[in-house]
Design a protein around this motif. Structure first.
Motif, PDB file in Angstrom:
ATOM      1  N   GLY A   1       0.822  -1.209   0.000  1.00  7.40           N
ATOM      2  CA  GLY A   1       0.000   0.000   0.000  1.00  7.40           C
ATOM      3  C   GLY A   1       0.854   1.255   0.000  1.00  7.40           C
ATOM      4  O   GLY A   1       0.548   2.230  -0.701  1.00  7.40           O
ATOM      5  N   GLY A   2       1.922   1.250   0.784  1.00  7.68           N
ATOM      6  CA  GLY A   2       2.823   2.396   0.815  1.00  7.68           C
ATOM      7  C   GLY A   2       3.539   2.590  -0.506  1.00  7.68           C
ATOM      8  O   GLY A   2       3.748   3.723  -0.962  1.00  7.68           O
TER       9      GLY A   2
ATOM     10  N   ALA B   1       6.489   3.163   1.207  1.00  4.71           N
ATOM     11  CA  ALA B   1       6.542   4.480   0.579  1.00  4.71           C
ATOM     12  C   ALA B   1       7.987   4.942   0.398  1.00  4.71           C
ATOM     13  O   ALA B   1       8.364   5.466  -0.663  1.00  4.71           O
ATOM     14  CB  ALA B   1       5.761   5.491   1.416  1.00  4.71           C
ATOM     15  N   LYS B   2       8.800   4.720   1.423  1.00  4.87           N
ATOM     16  CA  LYS B   2      10.198   5.166   1.352  1.00  4.87           C
ATOM     17  C   LYS B   2      11.031   4.333   0.385  1.00  4.87           C
ATOM     18  O   LYS B   2      12.094   4.779  -0.049  1.00  4.87           O
ATOM     19  CB  LYS B   2      10.807   5.137   2.749  1.00  4.87           C
ATOM     20  N   SER B   3      10.537   3.133   0.044  1.00  3.94           N
ATOM     21  CA  SER B   3      11.251   2.335  -0.956  1.00  3.94           C
ATOM     22  C   SER B   3      11.134   2.979  -2.332  1.00  3.94           C
ATOM     23  O   SER B   3      11.968   2.750  -3.215  1.00  3.94           O
ATOM     24  CB  SER B   3      10.698   0.907  -1.003  1.00  3.94           C
ATOM     25  N   ILE B   4      10.111   3.806  -2.523  1.00 11.13           N
ATOM     26  CA  ILE B   4       9.906   4.525  -3.782  1.00 11.13           C
ATOM     27  C   ILE B   4      10.588   5.893  -3.729  1.00 11.13           C
ATOM     28  O   ILE B   4      11.225   6.333  -4.675  1.00 11.13           O
ATOM     29  CB  ILE B   4       8.401   4.699  -4.064  1.00 11.13           C
TER      30      ILE B   4
ATOM     31  N   ARG C   1      11.473 -11.703   5.470  1.00 10.13           N
ATOM     32  CA  ARG C   1      12.099 -10.393   5.447  1.00 10.13           C
ATOM     33  C   ARG C   1      11.261  -9.413   6.244  1.00 10.13           C
ATOM     34  O   ARG C   1      10.056  -9.311   6.052  1.00 10.13           O
ATOM     35  CB  ARG C   1      12.239  -9.916   3.999  1.00 10.13           C
ATOM     36  N   SER C   2      11.880  -8.674   7.143  1.00  5.07           N
ATOM     37  CA  SER C   2      11.155  -7.712   7.963  1.00  5.07           C
ATOM     38  C   SER C   2      10.860  -6.464   7.144  1.00  5.07           C
ATOM     39  O   SER C   2      11.743  -5.864   6.540  1.00  5.07           O
ATOM     40  CB  SER C   2      11.975  -7.338   9.193  1.00  5.07           C
ATOM     41  N   LEU C   3       9.586  -6.066   7.151  1.00  2.60           N
ATOM     42  CA  LEU C   3       9.165  -4.872   6.420  1.00  2.60           C
ATOM     43  C   LEU C   3       8.724  -3.770   7.365  1.00  2.60           C
ATOM     44  O   LEU C   3       8.232  -2.742   6.936  1.00  2.60           O
ATOM     45  CB  LEU C   3       8.019  -5.224   5.461  1.00  2.60           C
ATOM     46  N   SER C   4       8.886  -4.033   8.660  1.00  2.00           N
ATOM     47  CA  SER C   4       8.533  -3.031   9.663  1.00  2.00           C
ATOM     48  C   SER C   4       9.775  -2.684  10.454  1.00  2.00           C
ATOM     49  O   SER C   4      10.776  -3.393  10.434  1.00  2.00           O
ATOM     50  CB  SER C   4       7.432  -3.539  10.585  1.00  2.00           C
TER      51      SER C   4
END
Length: 313
Positions: A125-126, A160-163, A309-312
């Protein structure tokens, strides 16, 4: 089933958990009864009322009922307890001298926990929100800072920050899941501060956020369920929803109980098992830039291939 204070018509988490469990109980030939907590003070009383009514399975909804569930499980070892959205851990939920809370020694050998990898769909979503944002300014109307909400927020922020690592994300926590008016006012504040996409993981409070998004024609992402279906007044701004398929999870657990195959311990639902995911784009299908849907698909593929993989944060 003991619903949290959001009740049986919250258009989301509680209502969908109830629907999934009730349908599975009816299909399996089980008697089914549920209660709604008016306030957090009702937790112990309502659990005890269902035990007194001879319920074999007590299903509590929400991590805020963790202490009440653990206490009741210790007192009534002949009953099976299920809790949605909470995993008991040594030193917090049971003695720090044990390695596993779900044992006879630990006192929770009659408990099953359902947990979700909320950070996975929230990351997607982000990713979508950052790709679609024109102002590169996102707003999050968040509920109380409990683990599931924190995972949703962190996953969304990191996606979001990955973009765009420099994207501005305004996050405001509201310690109440039943305050639509505050959710509305907070969302208005975020919008006035430049947010052009809102994410509202806050139960009924989040409905206030969606109301503001619809009123000011600001794009939004729903949460927990496909809110395009449950919140029709916001359909024109809902690009998707970050879903925890609580109805599927609740139904699966009740079916296992009916068949006598429900084990104690933790059941985890993730993107790979279709326990979480993004809802359809509905009216936004075809209006979302192809590069954005491709970024979401790529991120989803990477998560499925590397689910641990941790996404948080």
């Amino acid at each position: 089933m003991v619903l949290d204070t959001g009740g049986d018509k919250d258009h989301g988490y509680n209502e969908c958990s109830l629907r999934g469990a009730q349908k599975a109980a009816e299909t399996s030939g089980l008697d089914f009864e549920y209660m709604v907590n008016a306030t957090r003070k009702d937790y112990d009383k309502n659990i005890k009322a269902l035990i007194d009514a001879d319920a074999d399975l007590i299903f509590t909804i929400g991590s805020t009922q963790a202490d009440a569930t653990a206490k009741a499980a210790g007192r009534y070892p002949d009953h099976h307890f299920v809790i949605m959205d909470y995993a008991f851990s040594p030193g917090i939920s049971c003695s720090d001298t044990v390695s596993d809370c779900y044992t006879q020694e630990s006192g929770l050998a009659n408990v099953t926990s359902i947990v979700f990898k909320e950070d996975q769909p929230a990351y997607l979503g982000g990713t979508l929100a950052a790709c679609m944002s024109e102002s590169q300014n996102l707003g999050i109307v968040a509920g109380d800072q409990i683990p599931p909400v924190l995972r949703l927020v962190s996953g969304f922020e990191n996606g979001a920050k990955s973009i765009n690592p420099q994207i501005n994300i305004q996050t405001i926590y509201i310690p109440d899941f039943d305050d639509e008016e505050t959710g509305y006012q907070v969302a208005r504040k975020l919008i006035s501060n430049g947010a052009d996409i809102l994410f509202c993981p806050a139960g009924k409070t989040g409905l206030g956020g969606l109301k503001a998004a619809a009123e000011f024609n600001v794009k939004a992402l729903g949460v927990d369920v496909d809110q395009y279906i449950t919140v029709p007044s916001a359909r024109h701004v809902l690009i998707t929803s970050v879903m925890k398929n609580v109805d599927v999870a609740a139904g699966a657990i009740v079916e296992k109980f009916a068949k006598g195959t429900l084990r104690c311990g933790v059941y985890e639902f993730d993107l790979k098992s279709h326990g979480v995911g993004l809802a359809p784009y509905h009216e936004w299908e075809g209006k979302i830039p192809q590069k954005c849907t491709q970024l979401v698909a790529l991120a989803s593929k990477k998560i499925v291939l590397n689910p641990n993989r941790s996404l948080s944060k």
